[in-house]
Design an enzyme around this catalytic site. Sequence first.
Site, PDB file in Angstrom:
ATOM      1  N   THR A  97       1.133  -0.944  -0.291  1.00 22.49           N
ATOM      2  CA  THR A  97       0.047  -0.108   0.016  1.00 22.49           C
ATOM      3  C   THR A  97       1.130   1.200   0.198  1.00 22.49           C
ATOM      4  O   THR A  97       1.215   1.972   1.336  1.00 22.49           O
ATOM      5  CB  THR A  97      -0.981  -0.249   1.377  1.00 22.49           C
ATOM      6  OG1 THR A  97      -2.205  -1.492   1.216  1.00 22.49           O
ATOM      7  CG2 THR A  97      -1.858   0.984   1.270  1.00 22.49           C
ATOM      8  N   LYS A 172      -7.514   1.891  -2.985  1.00 23.00           N
ATOM      9  CA  LYS A 172      -6.909   1.418  -1.742  1.00 23.00           C
ATOM     10  C   LYS A 172      -6.941   2.313  -0.369  1.00 23.00           C
ATOM     11  O   LYS A 172      -7.430   1.874   0.473  1.00 23.00           O
ATOM     12  CB  LYS A 172      -5.256   0.358  -1.816  1.00 23.00           C
ATOM     13  CG  LYS A 172      -4.874   0.376  -0.573  1.00 23.00           C
ATOM     14  CD  LYS A 172      -5.494  -0.735  -0.172  1.00 23.00           C
ATOM     15  CE  LYS A 172      -4.828  -1.219   1.554  1.00 23.00           C
ATOM     16  NZ  LYS A 172      -5.726  -2.291   2.392  1.00 23.00           N
ATOM     17  N   LYS A 240      -0.323   5.389   8.289  1.00 25.42           N
ATOM     18  CA  LYS A 240       0.913   5.658   6.545  1.00 25.42           C
ATOM     19  C   LYS A 240      -0.323   5.989   6.349  1.00 25.42           C
ATOM     20  O   LYS A 240      -0.515   6.748   4.784  1.00 25.42           O
ATOM     21  CB  LYS A 240       1.778   4.547   6.742  1.00 25.42           C
ATOM     22  CG  LYS A 240       2.394   4.818   5.468  1.00 25.42           C
ATOM     23  CD  LYS A 240       1.987   3.208   4.905  1.00 25.42           C
ATOM     24  CE  LYS A 240       1.440   2.366   5.007  1.00 25.42           C
ATOM     25  NZ  LYS A 240       0.554   1.100   3.997  1.00 25.42           N
TER      26      LYS A 240
HETATM   27  N1  LIG Z   1      -1.458  -6.359   7.406  1.00 26.31           N
HETATM   28  C1  LIG Z   1      -2.645  -6.366   7.301  1.00 26.31           C
HETATM   29  O1  LIG Z   1      -3.625  -6.353   7.348  1.00 26.31           O
HETATM   30  C2  LIG Z   1      -2.193  -5.282   5.503  1.00 26.31           C
HETATM   31  C3  LIG Z   1      -1.413  -4.548   4.513  1.00 26.31           C
HETATM   32  N2  LIG Z   1      -1.104  -4.232   3.996  1.00 26.31           N
HETATM   33  C4  LIG Z   1       0.133  -3.879   3.472  1.00 26.31           C
HETATM   34  O2  LIG Z   1       0.943  -4.496   3.135  1.00 26.31           O
HETATM   35  C5  LIG Z   1       1.829  -4.357   3.107  1.00 26.31           C
HETATM   36  C6  LIG Z   1       2.435  -4.926   3.632  1.00 26.31           C
HETATM   37  O3  LIG Z   1       2.148  -5.221   5.267  1.00 26.31           O
HETATM   38  P1  LIG Z   1       2.712  -5.924   6.386  1.00 26.31           P
HETATM   39  O4  LIG Z   1       2.799  -7.376   5.787  1.00 26.31           O
HETATM   40  O5  LIG Z   1       1.311  -6.436   7.088  1.00 26.31           O
HETATM   41  O6  LIG Z   1       3.655  -5.436   7.474  1.00 26.31           O
HETATM   42  P2  LIG Z   1       4.903  -5.809   7.920  1.00 26.31           P
HETATM   43  O7  LIG Z   1       5.327  -5.054   9.076  1.00 26.31           O
HETATM   44  O8  LIG Z   1       4.613  -7.046   8.223  1.00 26.31           O
HETATM   45  O9  LIG Z   1       5.592  -6.489   6.806  1.00 26.31           O
HETATM   46  C7  LIG Z   1       7.120  -5.222   6.145  1.00 26.31           C
HETATM   47  C8  LIG Z   1       7.221  -6.236   5.268  1.00 26.31           C
HETATM   48  O10 LIG Z   1       8.309  -4.819   4.259  1.00 26.31           O
HETATM   49  C9  LIG Z   1      10.123  -4.694   4.778  1.00 26.31           C
HETATM   50  N3  LIG Z   1      10.284  -4.180   4.927  1.00 26.31           N
HETATM   51  C10 LIG Z   1      10.197  -2.388   5.753  1.00 26.31           C
HETATM   52  N4  LIG Z   1      11.084  -2.038   5.617  1.00 26.31           N
HETATM   53  C11 LIG Z   1      12.095  -1.862   4.404  1.00 26.31           C
HETATM   54  C12 LIG Z   1      12.952  -1.706   3.594  1.00 26.31           C
HETATM   55  N5  LIG Z   1      13.186  -0.275   3.993  1.00 26.31           N
HETATM   56  N6  LIG Z   1      13.217  -2.423   2.955  1.00 26.31           N
HETATM   57  C13 LIG Z   1      12.663  -3.559   2.697  1.00 26.31           C
HETATM   58  N7  LIG Z   1      12.186  -3.997   2.890  1.00 26.31           N
HETATM   59  C14 LIG Z   1      11.295  -3.491   4.290  1.00 26.31           C
HETATM   60  C15 LIG Z   1       9.721  -5.653   5.776  1.00 26.31           C
HETATM   61  O11 LIG Z   1      11.162  -6.384   6.309  1.00 26.31           O
HETATM   62  P3  LIG Z   1      11.620  -7.199   7.508  1.00 26.31           P
HETATM   63  O12 LIG Z   1      10.805  -8.177   7.804  1.00 26.31           O
HETATM   64  O13 LIG Z   1      13.001  -6.528   6.978  1.00 26.31           O
HETATM   65  O14 LIG Z   1      11.372  -5.716   8.445  1.00 26.31           O
HETATM   66  C16 LIG Z   1       8.675  -6.519   5.713  1.00 26.31           C
HETATM   67  O15 LIG Z   1       9.387  -7.481   5.287  1.00 26.31           O
HETATM   68  C17 LIG Z   1       1.891  -2.511   3.958  1.00 26.31           C
HETATM   69  O16 LIG Z   1       2.179  -1.472   2.449  1.00 26.31           O
HETATM   70  C18 LIG Z   1       0.245  -2.584   3.834  1.00 26.31           C
HETATM   71  O17 LIG Z   1       0.190  -1.417   4.024  1.00 26.31           O
HETATM   72  C19 LIG Z   1      -2.395  -4.548   3.215  1.00 26.31           C
HETATM   73  C20 LIG Z   1      -3.732  -4.816   3.115  1.00 26.31           C
HETATM   74  C21 LIG Z   1      -3.329  -5.388   4.534  1.00 26.31           C
HETATM   75  O1  LIG Z   2      -4.224  -2.360   4.441  1.00 25.61           O
HETATM   76  C1  LIG Z   2      -5.181  -3.107   5.023  1.00 25.61           C
HETATM   77  C2  LIG Z   2      -6.671  -3.092   5.550  1.00 25.61           C
HETATM   78  C3  LIG Z   2      -6.949  -4.280   6.514  1.00 25.61           C
HETATM   79  C4  LIG Z   2      -8.596  -5.190   5.553  1.00 25.61           C
HETATM   80  O2  LIG Z   2      -8.835  -4.945   4.572  1.00 25.61           O
HETATM   81  O3  LIG Z   2      -9.065  -5.752   6.585  1.00 25.61           O
END
Ligand SMILES: NC(=O)C1=CN([C@@H]2O[C@H](COP(=O)(O)OP(=O)(O)OC[C@H]3O[C@@H](n4cnc5c(N)ncnc54)[C@H](OP(=O)(O)O)[C@@H]3O)[C@@H](O)[C@H]2O)C=CC1
Ligand SMILES: O=CCCC(=O)O
Length: 293
Positions: A97, A172, A240
């Site tokens: 996102t 989104k 964010k």
């Molecule tokens: N969780 C949710 O319910 C949802 C999340 N999203 C979106 O999806 C994306 C991922 O979310 P989520 O999995 O929850 O997040 P997490 O915080 O669990 O994971 C983030 C990921 O990004 C990596 N990362 C962070 N900073 C850097 C960097 N500078 N360089 C390289 N890799 C980096 C992390 O690596 P490392 O392990 O090394 O920290 C990790 O793999 C986000 O944009 C979020 O807004 C969308 C829908 C639902």
């Molecule tokens: O970006 C996160 C969304 C979480 C959800 O759709 O439930």
Amino acid sequence: MAMEVGFLGLGIMGKAMATNLLRKGFKLTVWNRTLSKCDELVEIGASVGETPAAVVKKCKYTIAMLSDPSAALSVVFDTDGVLEQIVSGKGYIDMSTVDVDTSSKISEAITSRGGYFLEAPVSGSKKPAEDGQLVILAAGEKALYEEAIPFFDVLGKKSFFLGQVGNGAKMKLVVNMIMGSMMNAFSEGLVLADRSGLDSKTLLDVLDLGAIANPMFKLKGPTMIQNNYSPAFPLKHQQKDMRLALAQGDAISVSMPVAAAANEAFKKAKSMGLGDLDFSAVYETVKHLQHSS
Ligand SMILES: NC(=O)C1=CN([C@@H]2O[C@H](COP(=O)(O)OP(=O)(O)OC[C@H]3O[C@@H](n4cnc5c(N)ncnc54)[C@H](OP(=O)(O)O)[C@@H]3O)[C@@H](O)[C@H]2O)C=CC1
Ligand SMILES: O=CCCC(=O)O
């Protein structure tokens, strides 16, 4: 022969999504900034790429699921990044996102090297990711969208193709802006009910039977009243998204006072050290505001 697919970013969402692709028979090469997080995927058959560039070199298609704009840009543009190995015919699908500017910068860089780009953020959290029930909001190169349908069919229950790059990001952010505002209204309602001497569980039952019943209240309500904020959607990511949605509105003079107030509550929650908890932990901030006023 199974298709070789790259996957960058094994956080809460990426790990679940990559696992589903592996279980459905795709050959996956994974990378994560903290490389040790690749181990669990290796145990179920993934290969590891040492850098994003190494993954792209090996795979025709690479999917990314990264935390925020700065992570998405860094993985593409930094040394050993995606861009170093993008050549004609390679597809890059960013499912993180992010905002329109970030997505557009990545798109321009990939396409200027002859690659194809698709943004494809998702609606749905940890459990839908585990169950392959996400809603995919794709935009960009239509041909890549069509080639990516076999992945999206594994990851999600429905995919939308929304046209030019930026439309997926915008959609989104609109959805998550609404969600963040709803979570704040819900938290205030829970506090008001409690301070009015009402039973929280009964409030949840009443809500669930009426016109504002929704899966989020149903899922989060029971854990919130137990002060359980085990992260499915980390609060720092919700903040964010509020920030980026407000900037989206700012650029076109759309006034969003409700979202702005919700953003303040998420900022406050981050300042209280709640950023890594589930976004429903904003409830703690709403409770805290009563004590401090
Ligand atoms: N969780 C949710 O319910 C949802 C999340 N999203 C979106 O999806 C994306 C991922 O979310 P989520 O999995 O929850 O997040 P997490 O915080 O669990 O994971 C983030 C990921 O990004 C990596 N990362 C962070 N900073 C850097 C960097 N500078 N360089 C390289 N890799 C980096 C992390 O690596 P490392 O392990 O090394 O920290 C990790 O793999 C986000 O944009 C979020 O807004 C969308 C829908 C639902
Ligand atoms: O970006 C996160 C969304 C979480 C959800 O759709 O439930």
